[in-house]
Scaffold this motif. Structure first.
Motif, PDB file in Angstrom:
ATOM      1  N   LEU A  49       0.757  -1.401  -0.093  1.00 22.00           N
ATOM      2  CA  LEU A  49      -0.089  -0.025   0.013  1.00 22.00           C
ATOM      3  C   LEU A  49       0.868   1.355   0.078  1.00 22.00           C
ATOM      4  CD1 LEU A  49      -2.936   1.367   0.262  1.00 22.00           C
ATOM      5  CD2 LEU A  49      -2.560   1.077   2.632  1.00 22.00           C
ATOM      6  N   LEU A  50       0.615   2.116  -0.946  1.00 20.29           N
ATOM      7  CA  LEU A  50       1.215   3.397  -0.981  1.00 20.29           C
ATOM      8  C   LEU A  50       0.396   4.483  -0.442  1.00 20.29           C
ATOM      9  CD1 LEU A  50       2.779   3.316  -4.718  1.00 20.29           C
ATOM     10  CD2 LEU A  50       3.649   2.427  -2.590  1.00 20.29           C
ATOM     11  N   ILE A  51       0.895   5.265   0.535  1.00 16.88           N
ATOM     12  CA  ILE A  51       0.144   6.344   1.438  1.00 16.88           C
ATOM     13  C   ILE A  51       0.929   7.629   1.109  1.00 16.88           C
ATOM     14  CG2 ILE A  51      -0.595   7.426   3.458  1.00 16.88           C
ATOM     15  CD1 ILE A  51      -0.544   4.450   4.496  1.00 16.88           C
ATOM     16  N   PHE A  84      -1.393  -1.034  -4.205  1.00 15.96           N
ATOM     17  CA  PHE A  84      -2.495  -0.064  -3.971  1.00 15.96           C
ATOM     18  C   PHE A  84      -2.028   0.920  -3.528  1.00 15.96           C
ATOM     19  CE2 PHE A  84      -3.352  -4.712  -3.384  1.00 15.96           C
ATOM     20  CZ  PHE A  84      -4.760  -4.907  -3.506  1.00 15.96           C
ATOM     21  N   SER A  85      -3.026   2.103  -3.429  1.00 14.86           N
ATOM     22  CA  SER A  85      -2.730   3.503  -3.116  1.00 14.86           C
ATOM     23  C   SER A  85      -3.719   4.083  -2.387  1.00 14.86           C
ATOM     24  CB  SER A  85      -2.185   4.308  -4.417  1.00 14.86           C
ATOM     25  OG  SER A  85      -3.188   4.662  -5.174  1.00 14.86           O
ATOM     26  N   ILE A 122      -1.252   2.953 -11.360  1.00 16.48           N
ATOM     27  CA  ILE A 122      -1.032   1.656 -12.266  1.00 16.48           C
ATOM     28  C   ILE A 122      -1.895   0.561 -11.568  1.00 16.48           C
ATOM     29  CG2 ILE A 122       0.215  -0.373 -13.017  1.00 16.48           C
ATOM     30  CD1 ILE A 122       2.518   1.811 -13.209  1.00 16.48           C
ATOM     31  N   GLY A 123      -1.973   0.663 -10.135  1.00 16.18           N
ATOM     32  CA  GLY A 123      -2.566  -0.206  -9.402  1.00 16.18           C
ATOM     33  C   GLY A 123      -4.079   0.077  -9.243  1.00 16.18           C
ATOM     34  N   LYS A 124      -4.508  -0.324  -8.042  1.00 17.44           N
ATOM     35  CA  LYS A 124      -5.988   0.043  -7.368  1.00 17.44           C
ATOM     36  C   LYS A 124      -5.805   1.072  -6.285  1.00 17.44           C
ATOM     37  CE  LYS A 124      -9.979  -2.129  -5.384  1.00 17.44           C
ATOM     38  NZ  LYS A 124     -10.596  -3.514  -4.627  1.00 17.44           N
ATOM     39  N   LYS A 125      -6.797   2.086  -6.659  1.00 18.78           N
ATOM     40  CA  LYS A 125      -6.728   3.128  -5.745  1.00 18.78           C
ATOM     41  C   LYS A 125      -7.929   3.046  -4.536  1.00 18.78           C
ATOM     42  CE  LYS A 125      -7.058   5.928  -9.232  1.00 18.78           C
ATOM     43  NZ  LYS A 125      -7.076   7.390 -10.174  1.00 18.78           N
ATOM     44  N   LEU A 126      -7.662   3.191  -3.370  1.00 22.04           N
ATOM     45  CA  LEU A 126      -8.564   2.964  -2.390  1.00 22.04           C
ATOM     46  C   LEU A 126      -9.338   4.205  -1.790  1.00 22.04           C
ATOM     47  CD1 LEU A 126      -6.493   0.338  -0.141  1.00 22.04           C
ATOM     48  CD2 LEU A 126      -8.421  -0.049  -2.077  1.00 22.04           C
ATOM     49  N   PRO A 127     -10.346   4.215  -1.319  1.00 17.49           N
ATOM     50  CA  PRO A 127     -10.859   5.537  -0.688  1.00 17.49           C
ATOM     51  C   PRO A 127     -10.234   5.934   0.411  1.00 17.49           C
ATOM     52  CG  PRO A 127     -12.458   3.539  -0.284  1.00 17.49           C
ATOM     53  CD  PRO A 127     -11.368   3.057  -1.178  1.00 17.49           C
TER      54      PRO A 127
END
Length: 476
Positions: free
Chosen positions: A140-142, A174-175, A187-192
């Motif tokens: 996960l990228l924050i 994820f980010s 590129i990946g999946k963005k999270l709320p």
């Protein structure tokens, strides 16, 4: 959205710091539009009295003084004013009471109250004993990717590209961004953003990378919230600070010290994007390494020669931060008005910022770019590029264009680091404006990076990668 009974309790807690005094007052707000209910509470005498006794005077009907406005910024928003013009506008309001209401009714103040609500809720969700769920293989990228700044928006994408290079797949990346002014490429999946407070979700990742932009140069929520940091630690997922920007002035602020101490002491590794950031973070630990900003690094890696077909100067402008900036922008307006769009173009990369919005009408025909790739497509045939933006330099470097940096210590430090010191303007603003007016690009040096510099930056990333290998590269 209609307000529920639970929403009323939440609004009272956020705005007034207490629960409703009776069911009657709850019933008065239930069913109203959310903004109407919020405005009704903000306009109450009790809300206005939140800072009663702290202001320089209680004579509400007089106009706010400079001291009043500065105090309200610090007390309610925990930051200095954007500029002198904003302060002057607030001092023009009809009364001290009106100035206070202006602060209390702002989205920024409301969001800070919302943060308190989330932090209190997070205490109930922290995992007991740091139990790790481990149900997902992924990283996960924050970061502040959604704040509307082109450079910050691209950080997630470029960090994801780095992870792909070292062996992860797009399905594992994820980010999430608390900032949500605009969307960002990924590129990946963005999270709320609410996922930041789902500690069971945070627990399920193999690793968390906190990175991008000047995350520790100004307050970036929730990195300054001790309760969130405690939750992050309890989740048990190894986390890293990656190529972050930091300011010594900011991290030395006593208000943030405990939060940054906890954040840095709990992470597995810390890398900073420049010497200033390394010095700032070394206050908290002695193993901080320097790693070039990922956007700049990628553009250096992909550097190609691009012929300058046009004779046009492209100027990547930013809103004024000081008198030097104002002098340059005022002079440029005059030159731009009398020029052909074939001679000069003005490009903006943070159009959602209110201060930048104010500049847009002054440069009709301006261009807005939301990503480094978009900017590169616009400027790659330019005769020369002048950038007041750190990440505005990245595509010019990629295409080896004649480049001049101006008005930014971050740009100067970067150019010193990568061998482009002669490409930073240290002369008078008036002389720079004369060169632009005469279409004289002799001061613009080709931004070609020596092989030794590229190798040094690659070695920085290799050192950082080694700290990750044992934790999540085996997951790829």
């Amino acid at each position: 959205m209609s307000v529920s009974r639970e929403d009323v309790f939440y609004l009272y807690k956020c705005i007034l710091g207490r629960e409703p005094e009776s069911e009657h007052v709850v019933d008065q707000l239930v069913g109203l539009d959310f903004d109407d209910a919020r405005s009704r509470l903000l306009a109450s005498d009790e809300a206005i009295s939140v800072v009663d006794g702290f202001l320089s005077t209680n004579k509400w009907k007089r106009k706010a003084s400079l001291e009043d406005v500065l105090y309200l910024y610090e007390y309610l928003l925990r930051r200095p004013p954007e500029n002198d013009e904003v302060v002057a506008e607030k001092m023009k309001l009809e009364s001290l009471e009106a100035t206070l209401e202006n602060f209390l009714d702002s989205e920024e103040f409301f969001e800070k109250k919302y943060r308190v609500h989330l932090s209190e809720r997070s205490e109930k969700k922290i995992l007991n004993g740091g139990r790790k769920i481990g149900c997902r293989s992924g990283v996960l990228l924050i970061g502040a990717y959604g704040n509307g700044n082109m450079g910050d928006s691209d950080q997630a994408q470029f960090l994801a590209s780095y992870l792909l290079d070292i062996g992860l797949s797009g399905e594992q990346i994820f980010s999430v961004s608390w900032e949500s002014t605009s969307d960002y490429p990924f590129i990946g999946k963005k999270l709320p953003r609410e996922c930041l407070f789902d500690f069971e979700l945070l627990s399920s990742f193999s690793a968390i990378l906190i990175g991008g932009g000047g995350l520790l140069g100004v307050e970036h929520y929730p990195l300054t919230d001790l309760r969130w940091i405690d939750g992050l630690k309890a989740a048990g997922t190894p986390y890293f600070l990656v190529a972050v920007g930091a300011s010594r002035v900011h991290v030395n602020d006593p208000f943030y010290h405990d939060s940054y101490l906890a954040l840095l002491n709990g992470c597995q590794g810390v890398s900073a994007r420049d010497n200033e950031s390394v010095l700032a973070l070394s206050r908290f630990r002695n193993d901080v390494i320097k790693v070039c900003d990922p956007v700049i690094k990628r553009c250096i890696d992909e550097a190609i020669a691009s012929p300058q077909i046009s004779k046009r100067l492209d100027i990547i402008l930013r809103y004024p931060l000081d008198d030097q900036h104002r002098e340059f922008i005022d002079g440029l307006k005059s030159i731009y008005t009398s020029s052909s769009r074939n001679d000069i173009r003005v490009i903006f990369v943070e159009p959602f910022n209110p201060l930048e919005m104010e500049l847009l009408p002054a440069f009709p025909g301006h261009i807005i770019c939301s990503s480094v790739d978009d900017l590169g497509a616009e400027i790659r045939d330019s005769a020369a590029v002048l950038s007041m933006r750190f990440h505005g330099c990245a595509p010019a470097i990629k295409y080896g264009l004649p480049l001049l940096g101006f008005g930014s210590k971050k740009i100067k430090d970067l150019f010193d680091e990568i061998g482009l010191a002669d490409s930073y303007w240290l002369g008078d603003v008036s002389e720079l404006l004369r060169l632009i007016e005469k279409a004289d690009w002799s001061a613009f040096k080709a931004s070609q990076i020596r092989p030794g510099v590229a190798l040094k930056l690659s070695n920085q990333y290799s050192k950082m990668t080694k700290s990750f290998e044992a934790i999540f590269l085996k997951e790829s």
